[in-house]
Every structure is written in structure tokens, then in C-alpha cells.
Enzyme design. Structure first.
Site, mmCIF file in Angstrom:
data_model
loop_
_atom_site.group_PDB
_atom_site.id
_atom_site.type_symbol
_atom_site.label_atom_id
_atom_site.label_comp_id
_atom_site.label_asym_id
_atom_site.label_seq_id
_atom_site.Cartn_x
_atom_site.Cartn_y
_atom_site.Cartn_z
ATOM 1 N NE ARG A 95 0.229 1.540 4.525
ATOM 2 C CZ ARG A 95 0.983 2.453 5.118
ATOM 3 N NH1 ARG A 95 1.536 3.417 4.416
ATOM 4 N NH2 ARG A 95 1.217 2.415 6.408
ATOM 5 C CD GLU A 194 -2.897 7.559 9.488
ATOM 6 O OE1 GLU A 194 -1.686 7.819 9.412
ATOM 7 O OE2 GLU A 194 -3.338 6.558 10.096
ATOM 8 N NE ARG A 198 -2.427 5.269 4.133
ATOM 9 C CZ ARG A 198 -2.291 4.920 5.407
ATOM 10 N NH1 ARG A 198 -2.810 3.791 5.831
ATOM 11 N NH2 ARG A 198 -1.641 5.693 6.241
ATOM 12 C CB CYS A 246 1.145 9.874 9.928
ATOM 13 S SG CYS A 246 2.165 9.317 11.290
ATOM 14 C CB THR A 248 5.575 7.385 10.818
ATOM 15 O OG1 THR A 248 4.200 7.114 10.527
ATOM 16 C CG2 THR A 248 5.695 7.910 12.230
ATOM 17 N NE ARG A 255 3.028 -2.588 7.613
ATOM 18 C CZ ARG A 255 2.329 -3.729 7.651
ATOM 19 N NH1 ARG A 255 1.273 -3.879 6.885
ATOM 20 N NH2 ARG A 255 2.680 -4.695 8.461
ATOM 21 N NE ARG A 285 2.955 -3.470 11.583
ATOM 22 C CZ ARG A 285 2.243 -2.478 11.067
ATOM 23 N NH1 ARG A 285 0.963 -2.668 10.796
ATOM 24 N NH2 ARG A 285 2.784 -1.306 10.815
ATOM 25 C CD GLU A 290 -3.780 -12.336 17.741
ATOM 26 O OE1 GLU A 290 -4.519 -13.322 17.840
ATOM 27 O OE2 GLU A 290 -4.086 -11.321 17.124
#
Length: 338
Positions: A95, A194, A198, A246, A248, A255, A285, A290
Site C-alpha cells: 500500500r 488517514e 490509500r 503522518c 512516519t 508498506r 507483526r 497479536e
């Protein structure tokens, strides 16, 4: 980075594009003390007008020098090789974010500008042909059956993220937001989340080069359509690359990730896997947030950097790094007699 001196110097400045202020930019850091970065830009001007705060922060986060320049390279023919055939890769996703010049970024965008971006995109996607052809689904007035299908496909973004709310990105929700996807469901555009745009390319399996090819074609098609409709270009800063809300995400805003099973590394040590990924400039990740995801050993592995490298370099690092991890995983499986 917001010292008293800088605050006094900058606090009364309002940006030209969307009337953004430093107070709005740092709202998340003021409200929450768990911020990774804590500052957002409301428009391209924010990075220029509030440079005394943004510049040192961006240099520290991305590890670049003050005089660094960013180079973009979206030529998929330069990618060497691909992920090896025997690697247990479930899926690949790449993306990027893009912003159209003259409109504010999500934290600062005005209601009119947001609707303007949406209208521009809704008509731009009509020009898509071949494998990119598909349909735009506005969030406003969306039928329940359509909404449920998008949720099932994991395509829908939803409201309620505290950071995005405090940063002002969920004002006038859901107006002006929407999702485009092609008929094959391998190319998506999120509008006014955001970031203004995207752009996402994805498919099952490990054909990273193919996914990157589709992404490059898709971005070029979007850019050409926007130019044709409005005469506007994507915001591309010589220093900071493609402009995102953002800091970052500055630079490529890219990504590139795969979901891969790494049972050997999982048995060996998840902490050592993280350290190894760091060496390879990758970021691991868990697949559902998780560590290790559902199966206990499926990881989302992506490029760590956004700025300071070109898109081609980052995709290449991801391919080579994942191949390295898989070779090492097979050795570890032998070592642990798995």
C-alpha cells in the site's frame, strides 16, 4: 520538540490551504501519552510553516540528514527475482498513500475539500480499464448488504479510532469517504481515511513482483485520471517525498508486506526473529495484531523504512529479506527436528 520558544514562534500561524495550526497538529500528544510520534500535518503547508518542529522530528524518526533529498522509483522491471516458490506465503499486500495538491490532509481538510477529493476520485475511477476496472462505494448511504460484503472482505475502514478522532480525521464522518475496488478484489483505493488516498494492491500467494506491477500501474492510472479531471498533481516534496498526514509515512508512504509461516523462528525465539528482522530492515507483526496470529507462527513481514529509499529498493529488501528468513527457518526446523 515543541519547546516554549518554538511554540511562541509558531502558535499563531494558520496554514493557507486549510487554516491548520500547531495546536491541532499536536492534539494527540497532548491528549494521550502513549504516542509513537504524536504529530500530524493538516496540509502540505504544515510541513513548511511548522518546519522548526517537524524537521528535527522527521530526521530523527527516519534517520535522515537535514539536507537529504528523496527519490521515487516506481519501475517494476528493476525488481530482481521474487519470493521463492517453496516459501509458505499466504498473501502479499503493498500500500501507499497519496495526497492531491490544493486539498488539505485528513487532520485539517475542510468539509468542501474532502467532498472535492471524493468527487474527483469517483469520476477518475470511471476511466479505469482492464484489470483495474471496478466500482466506487461511498460510505454515505451505503446499503447494509454492500457494507457487510466489504467487512467480510476486510476492505472496510471504520470510525472510532481514538487517535484519528483526536487528530480531527473523523470530522463530518462518514461524508466524503469511500472505497474503490476492482472486480478481482486485488486493487483498492481508500478515499479520505488517514490519508486522502490509500492505494492498495494485494493477492493471495507470494508474487510480490506482480503485486508491485499492479500497484505501479494503478498509481499511474490514478495520477493520470486526476490530472485529466482537475489538472492537479500528487503532492511530491523534493525533501520528504510523497506528502502524508503522518510524518512516519513520508517518502514512499509504502508498506510492502507478506503473511508467511515461520515455524522454525517461532520455536527458536520471537525476540530473536524481531532482532533478525531489524538487521534486514524489516518489521514483523502478528497477522491479526497479536504476535504470531491465529496459527501461532504466521507473521506479517514488511519493509521498515518509508523515507530515504526508493519504492523499488524497499520492495527488493522485502523480497530478499523474506527469502533469507525462510532459508534460516528451514535450518531452524532441522535443528529443532520439527
Amino acid at each position: 520538540y515543541v519547546t516554549k520558544e518554538k511554540w511562541d514562534q509558531l502558535k499563531n500561524i494558520k496554514t493557507k490551504t486549510s487554516g491548520f495550526t500547531l495546536e491541532k497538529a499536536i492534539a494527540c500528544a497532548v491528549q494521550f501519552n502513549n504516542q509513537h510520534c504524536g504529530i500530524y500535518a493538516g496540509d502540505w503547508d504544515s510541513y513548511k510553516d511548522f518546519a522548526p518542529v517537524f524537521d528535527p522530528l522527521i530526521q530523527e524518526y527516519h534517520g535522515i540528514s537535514p539536507d537529504a533529498k528523496h527519490t521515487s522509483d516506481m519501475d517494476p522491471t528493476k525488481i530482481k527475482g521474487n519470493i521463492v516458490g517453496d516459501a509458505p506465503v499466504h498473501s502479499t499486500r503493498i500500500r501507499v498513500g497519496r495526497s492531491i495538491d490544493g486539498f488539505g490532509l485528513s487532520p485539517g481538510i475542510t468539509k468542501e475539500q474532502r467532498v472535492g477529493v471524493e468527487q474527483l476520485m469517483a469520476s477518475a475511477v470511471q476511466n479505469f480499464t482492464g484489470g483495474l476496472a471496478g466500482k466506487y462505494y461511498p460510505l454515505t448511504g451505503m446499503e447494509e448488504s454492500v457494507r457487510q460484503q466489504l467487512v467480510d472482505d476486510h476492505f472496510l475502514f471504520v470510525s472510532g479510532d481514538r487517535n484519528l478522532t483526536v487528530a480531527g480525521m473523523e470530522r463530518d464522518w462518514p461524508e466524503g469517504r469511500g472505497i474503490f475496488h476492482n472486480d478481482e478484489k486485488t486493487f483498492l483505493i481508500w478515499v479520505n481515511e488517514e490519508d486522502q488516498l490509500r492505494i492498495i494492491s494485494m493477492e493471495n500467494g507470494g508474487n510480490v513482483k506482480g503485486v508491485f506491477e499492479r500497484l505501479c500501474l494503478g498509481i499511474k492510472t490514478v495520477g493520470d485520471s486526476v490530472r485529466k479531471e482537475s489538472g492537479k498533481e500528487f503532492c511530491l516534496d523534493p525533501k520528504y517525498g510523497y506528502v502524508h498526514s503522518c510524518p512516519t509515512n513520508l517518502g514512499t508512504g509504502m508498506r510492502a508486506s507478506v503473511h508467511i509461516d515461520l515455524p522454525g523462528w517461532t520455536k527458536h525465539s520471537v525476540d530473536k526473529l524481531k532482532a533478525r528482522c531489524e538487521d534486514l530492515h524489516l518489521q514483523p507483526r502478528g497477522t491479526r495484531g497479536e504476535s504470531g496470529g491465529q496459527t501461532g507462527h504466521t507473521y506479517d513481514i514488511s519493509n521498515k523504512h518509508r523515507l530515504g529509499y526508493s519504492e523499488v529498493q524497499l520492495v527488493q529488501k522485502m523480497i530478499d529479506g523474506v527469502n533469507t528468513l525462510w532459508e534460516e527457518d528451514k535450518e531452524l526446523q532441522k535443528q529443532y527436528k520439527m
